[in-house]
Design an enzyme around this catalytic site. Structure first.
Site, short mmCIF file in Angstrom:
data_model
loop_
_atom_site.label_atom_id
_atom_site.label_comp_id
_atom_site.label_asym_id
_atom_site.label_seq_id
_atom_site.Cartn_x
_atom_site.Cartn_y
_atom_site.Cartn_z
N GLU A 32 -18.43 -5.24 -36.29
CA GLU A 32 -18.61 -6.44 -37.54
C GLU A 32 -17.51 -6.41 -38.36
OE1 GLU A 32 -20.44 -9.29 -38.10
OE2 GLU A 32 -19.06 -9.16 -39.72
N GLY A 179 -20.92 -35.97 -46.32
CA GLY A 179 -22.36 -36.13 -46.64
C GLY A 179 -23.27 -35.72 -45.40
N GLY A 180 -22.79 -34.26 -44.91
CA GLY A 180 -23.62 -33.87 -43.84
C GLY A 180 -24.62 -32.62 -44.23
N GLU A 201 -18.23 -39.66 -48.24
CA GLU A 201 -18.39 -39.66 -46.81
C GLU A 201 -17.50 -40.18 -45.98
OE1 GLU A 201 -20.35 -37.58 -44.46
OE2 GLU A 201 -19.12 -38.88 -42.94
N GLY A 269 -17.45 -29.71 -42.36
CA GLY A 269 -17.82 -29.06 -40.94
C GLY A 269 -17.24 -27.72 -40.78
N ARG A 270 -17.64 -27.24 -39.70
CA ARG A 270 -17.23 -25.80 -39.56
C ARG A 270 -16.44 -25.84 -38.14
NH1 ARG A 270 -19.19 -22.11 -42.82
NH2 ARG A 270 -19.31 -20.34 -41.20
N HIS A 442 -58.06 -30.09 -41.90
CA HIS A 442 -57.80 -31.19 -42.86
C HIS A 442 -58.02 -30.22 -44.16
CE1 HIS A 442 -58.32 -34.88 -44.88
NE2 HIS A 442 -59.18 -34.52 -45.47
P1 FAD Z 1 -22.15 -15.85 -37.72
O1 FAD Z 1 -23.18 -15.91 -38.50
O2 FAD Z 1 -20.87 -16.51 -38.22
O3 FAD Z 1 -21.54 -14.52 -37.51
C1 FAD Z 1 -20.68 -14.02 -36.80
C2 FAD Z 1 -20.21 -12.87 -37.27
O4 FAD Z 1 -19.01 -12.17 -36.67
C3 FAD Z 1 -19.47 -12.78 -38.71
O5 FAD Z 1 -20.49 -11.68 -39.47
C4 FAD Z 1 -18.29 -12.30 -38.86
O6 FAD Z 1 -17.72 -11.61 -39.80
C5 FAD Z 1 -18.01 -11.58 -37.41
N1 FAD Z 1 -16.68 -11.63 -36.88
C6 FAD Z 1 -15.91 -12.78 -36.62
N2 FAD Z 1 -14.96 -12.35 -35.89
C7 FAD Z 1 -14.72 -10.94 -35.56
C8 FAD Z 1 -13.91 -9.98 -35.10
N3 FAD Z 1 -12.86 -10.50 -34.71
N4 FAD Z 1 -14.15 -8.87 -35.21
C9 FAD Z 1 -15.60 -8.40 -35.67
N5 FAD Z 1 -16.33 -9.21 -36.34
C10 FAD Z 1 -16.00 -10.58 -36.13
N6 FAD Z 1 -28.14 -22.66 -39.72
C11 FAD Z 1 -29.58 -22.87 -39.27
O7 FAD Z 1 -29.94 -22.79 -38.28
N7 FAD Z 1 -30.25 -23.18 -40.48
C12 FAD Z 1 -30.00 -23.06 -41.81
O8 FAD Z 1 -30.59 -23.30 -42.87
C13 FAD Z 1 -28.59 -23.03 -41.97
N8 FAD Z 1 -27.92 -23.00 -43.28
C14 FAD Z 1 -26.91 -22.75 -43.45
C15 FAD Z 1 -26.13 -22.93 -44.73
C16 FAD Z 1 -24.84 -22.91 -44.84
C17 FAD Z 1 -24.19 -22.92 -46.37
C18 FAD Z 1 -24.02 -22.60 -43.94
C19 FAD Z 1 -22.46 -22.24 -44.13
C20 FAD Z 1 -24.38 -22.37 -42.57
C21 FAD Z 1 -25.75 -22.69 -42.45
N9 FAD Z 1 -26.41 -22.50 -41.04
C22 FAD Z 1 -27.64 -22.82 -40.91
C23 FAD Z 1 -25.36 -22.30 -39.86
C24 FAD Z 1 -25.64 -20.87 -39.43
O9 FAD Z 1 -25.30 -19.72 -40.68
C25 FAD Z 1 -25.00 -20.34 -38.31
O10 FAD Z 1 -25.15 -21.27 -37.22
C26 FAD Z 1 -24.97 -19.19 -37.70
O11 FAD Z 1 -24.78 -18.12 -38.71
C27 FAD Z 1 -24.34 -18.79 -36.58
O12 FAD Z 1 -24.70 -17.76 -36.08
P2 FAD Z 1 -23.52 -16.83 -35.24
O13 FAD Z 1 -24.10 -15.44 -35.07
O14 FAD Z 1 -23.07 -17.64 -34.04
O15 FAD Z 1 -22.04 -16.62 -36.05
P1 NAI Z 2 -21.54 -31.52 -40.92
O1 NAI Z 2 -20.96 -31.74 -39.53
O2 NAI Z 2 -23.10 -31.53 -41.18
O3 NAI Z 2 -21.18 -32.48 -41.92
C1 NAI Z 2 -19.89 -32.90 -42.37
C2 NAI Z 2 -19.68 -34.09 -42.99
O4 NAI Z 2 -18.42 -34.52 -43.48
C3 NAI Z 2 -19.83 -35.20 -41.82
O5 NAI Z 2 -20.91 -36.16 -42.37
C4 NAI Z 2 -18.38 -35.89 -41.70
O6 NAI Z 2 -18.54 -37.19 -41.30
C5 NAI Z 2 -18.00 -35.62 -43.08
N1 NAI Z 2 -16.54 -35.31 -43.29
C6 NAI Z 2 -15.70 -34.88 -42.46
N2 NAI Z 2 -14.57 -34.95 -42.49
C7 NAI Z 2 -14.60 -35.82 -43.96
C8 NAI Z 2 -13.52 -36.07 -44.85
N3 NAI Z 2 -11.98 -35.82 -44.48
N4 NAI Z 2 -14.02 -36.72 -46.03
C9 NAI Z 2 -15.34 -37.10 -46.10
N5 NAI Z 2 -16.24 -36.76 -45.01
C10 NAI Z 2 -15.69 -36.00 -44.08
O7 NAI Z 2 -20.93 -30.19 -41.60
P2 NAI Z 2 -21.40 -29.05 -42.87
O8 NAI Z 2 -22.32 -30.01 -43.82
O9 NAI Z 2 -20.16 -28.55 -43.17
O10 NAI Z 2 -22.15 -28.05 -42.00
C11 NAI Z 2 -21.74 -27.31 -40.99
C12 NAI Z 2 -22.51 -26.95 -40.06
O11 NAI Z 2 -23.49 -25.92 -40.37
C13 NAI Z 2 -23.62 -28.08 -39.78
O12 NAI Z 2 -23.22 -29.15 -38.75
C14 NAI Z 2 -24.93 -27.33 -39.14
O13 NAI Z 2 -24.65 -27.15 -37.69
C15 NAI Z 2 -24.86 -26.01 -39.86
N6 NAI Z 2 -25.68 -26.11 -41.13
C16 NAI Z 2 -26.99 -26.21 -40.80
C17 NAI Z 2 -28.11 -26.09 -41.59
C18 NAI Z 2 -29.41 -26.34 -41.45
O14 NAI Z 2 -29.81 -25.94 -40.27
N7 NAI Z 2 -30.24 -26.47 -42.15
C19 NAI Z 2 -27.77 -26.13 -43.31
C20 NAI Z 2 -26.17 -26.18 -43.38
C21 NAI Z 2 -25.35 -26.04 -42.53
#
Ligand code: FAD
Ligand code: NAI
Length: 470
Positions: A32, A179-180, A201, A269-270, A442
């Site tokens: 990590e 607005g995602g 959005e 997005g990511r 309930h």
């Molecule tokens: P990550 O959690 O990204 O972990 C990957 C790890 O790999 C990191 O610690 C990184 O440092 C490490 N790494 C990367 N490259 C290397 C390398 N070369 N060598 C060593 N280590 C490395 N999902 C939900 O289901 N519910 C939610 O409520 C939710 N809320 C979110 C809110 C936000 C603000 C964000 C940004 C994301 C949210 N997500 C949510 C998405 C969720 O965080 C991810 O889907 C999840 O973390 C993915 O898990 P992962 O283990 O694949 O990767």
């Molecule tokens: P997202 O894909 O949910 O939303 C991104 C939004 O940005 C979309 O509506 C898209 O149409 C818009 N967009 C893209 N390019 C744009 C531009 N140039 N200008 C304006 N709008 C644009 O991505 P987000 O919110 O960054 O989250 C990433 C991912 O993390 C989610 O898709 C989800 O998989 C995960 N996540 C999950 C959560 C949960 O489970 N509660 C909470 C937060 C994140």
């Protein structure tokens, strides 16, 4: 050191996989580079939910006068809120580190690169590479936020989600690009904390990936709350004014428009973290950044697996953790190990919350079903009314021929918790009749799932449906 498996990345996909491998008696290492717990525990799911909770509490206090409760002065101490959130994160990440230690998983701190099918190079803070030998590699490197031109994250003017999780003050005005999931979860949280938000959005609706009715309903809620949402809009850039405030320029339905604000939250997005890992050099198939895997989560190169965000959509923690269990079972030699879920629940911690699992009506039709649906509004739920949260509804979709539940889609109070019952129903092949006949306590919110299931058959008791001929 010679390992049975090296897991790269200690997020919810990687650490779950490593613990399960250790439970199978394997010699395991995790590499990590930044933080045990990954994005989810450190800068994602957990800290965001902590802030969201604080925002909702503040809103609830403000709205409590309807119950005769008024607080003379409600103040927000931002530093204390952030410290509390850090405490929540620290407890969980410390717990995961402890679990890895108890399972005798070696945690190597550094950046990993797969240099051969059975070799992982780890470069630590001292810059010296160390090569570890292993029978299997599990890539669980997660994803990173996408930056768009003109909006490089600087933590000051343009915030990433990570910046939004560690504010030093609550901004007065914020433009949210995208607005995602994150844009609406964190945008609405800042609104609850006192910020005026505007959403820009690119597509024609918010939450474009979500079931259509849910996405439309959220659009209506935003309108009702008075949140300005600009659809079909493209953020072009921003300038900093003399007083330090910002003006964001966007193309709204083809016309240029200016948005004065104090900060921009860019959440568009990511993208998967698959670059620089040496995978393509070894012949591992990677498409649009996602590592390609089979049902066992193995890549086309035997012994190399991929799980979590880096292995494909949906980028959700629970999907990654489940894949981690499957990959661990496959490495253990379980011939039946397969990633084959009937459904993956999606939950959005907006205000009101959204939860969706299984097929929408259009998807159901495309899959050859004849979907029938039943709805129940929370306005008719005793529990929702007593919570003072009567907004939203539950919709259950079933197959007309078999009555099997195909999808459940909800917006309203605590639906992120309610979705577990719906996921279990779909995973176990339950019918709408099964949900309707299960006695629900309930007064509780899940009664709305029971009633929506009854509504499919025209028999919901707590809403009027024209009686059918029997
Ligand atoms: P990550 O959690 O990204 O972990 C990957 C790890 O790999 C990191 O610690 C990184 O440092 C490490 N790494 C990367 N490259 C290397 C390398 N070369 N060598 C060593 N280590 C490395 N999902 C939900 O289901 N519910 C939610 O409520 C939710 N809320 C979110 C809110 C936000 C603000 C964000 C940004 C994301 C949210 N997500 C949510 C998405 C969720 O965080 C991810 O889907 C999840 O973390 C993915 O898990 P992962 O283990 O694949 O990767
Ligand atoms: P997202 O894909 O949910 O939303 C991104 C939004 O940005 C979309 O509506 C898209 O149409 C818009 N967009 C893209 N390019 C744009 C531009 N140039 N200008 C304006 N709008 C644009 O991505 P987000 O919110 O960054 O989250 C990433 C991912 O993390 C989610 O898709 C989800 O998989 C995960 N996540 C999950 C959560 C949960 O489970 N509660 C909470 C937060 C994140």
């Amino acid at each position: 050191m010679n390992y049975d498996a090296i897991v790269i990345g200690a997020g919810p996909a990687g650490y779950v996989c490593a613990i399960r491998l250790a439970q199978y008696g394997k010699k395991v290492a995790v590499v990590e580079k930044q933080y045990v717990g990954g994005v989810c525990l450190n800068v994602g799911c957990i800290p965001s939910k902590a802030l969201i909770q604080a925002g909702k509490l503040l809103k609830k206090i403000r709205e409590a006068d309807v119950m005769g409760i008024t607080a003379a002065k409600v103040e927000l101490d931002v530093a204390k809120l952030v410290a509390w959130k850090e405490g929540v994160v620290g407890k969980l990440t410390g717990g995961v580190s402890g679990l890895l230690k108890n399972h005798k998983v070696d945690v190597h701190t550094g950046t990993a690169r797969v240099v051969a099918r059975d070799k992982v190079e780890v470069t630590g803070a001292d810059g010296k590479p160390q090569v570890l030998q292993t029978a299997n590699v599990v890539v669980a490197t997660g994803s990173s936020p996408i930056e768009i031109p003109g909006f490089a994250f600087d933590g000051k003017h343009v915030w990433s989600s990570t910046d939004a999780l560690r504010p030093t003050a609550i901004p007065r005005r914020m433009v949210v690009i995208g607005g995602g999931y994150i844009g609406l979860e964190l945008g609405l949280t800042y609104r609850n904390l006192g910020t005026e938000i505007t959403v820009v959005e690119a597509l024609d609706r918010v939450l474009p990936g979500m079931e259509t009715d849910l996405s439309k309903e959220m659009g209506r809620f935003l309108k009702k709350k008075g949140v300005p949402v600009f659809l079909n809009s493209k953020a072009l850039g921003y300038r900093v004014e003399k007083d330090g405030s910002l003006v964001l320029e966007a193309e709204v339905e083809g016309k240029k428009q200016s948005f004065p604000c104090d900060v921009v939250l860019s959440t568009v997005g990511r993208r998967p973290n698959s670059k620089g890992l040496g995978l393509e050099e070894l012949g591992v198939k990677v498409e649009r950044g996602f590592v390609q895997v089979d049902k066992r989560r193995q890549t086309n190169v035997p012994g190399i697996y991929a799980i979590g965000d880096v292995a494909g959509q949906p980028m959700l923690a629970h999907k990654g953790s489940h894949e981690g269990l499957v990959a661990a079972a496959a490495i253990h030699g379980d011939k039946g190990a397969a990633y084959d879920p009937a459904c993956i629940p999606a939950v959005i911690f907006t205000d009101p919350e959204i939860a969706s699992v299984g097929l929408g009506a259009e998807e159901a039709k495309a899959a050859g079903f004849e979907p029938v649906e039943g709805r129940f509004p929370f306005g008719a739920s005793g529990r929702a009314l007593s919570l003072n949260e009567p907004e939203g509804w539950v919709k259950v979709i079933a197959d007309k021929a078999t009555d099997r539940v195909l999808g459940v889609h909800m917006i309203g109070p605590e639906v992120t918790e309610l979705v577990a019952e719906a996921a279990l129903a779909i995973e176990m092949g339950a019918t709408a009749g099964d949900l309707a006949q299960t006695i629900h306590a309930h007064p509780t919110l899940p009664e709305a799932i029971m009633e929506a299931s009854e509504a499919i058959h025209g028999m919901a008791v707590h809403i009027f449906q024209t009686p059918k001929k029997h």
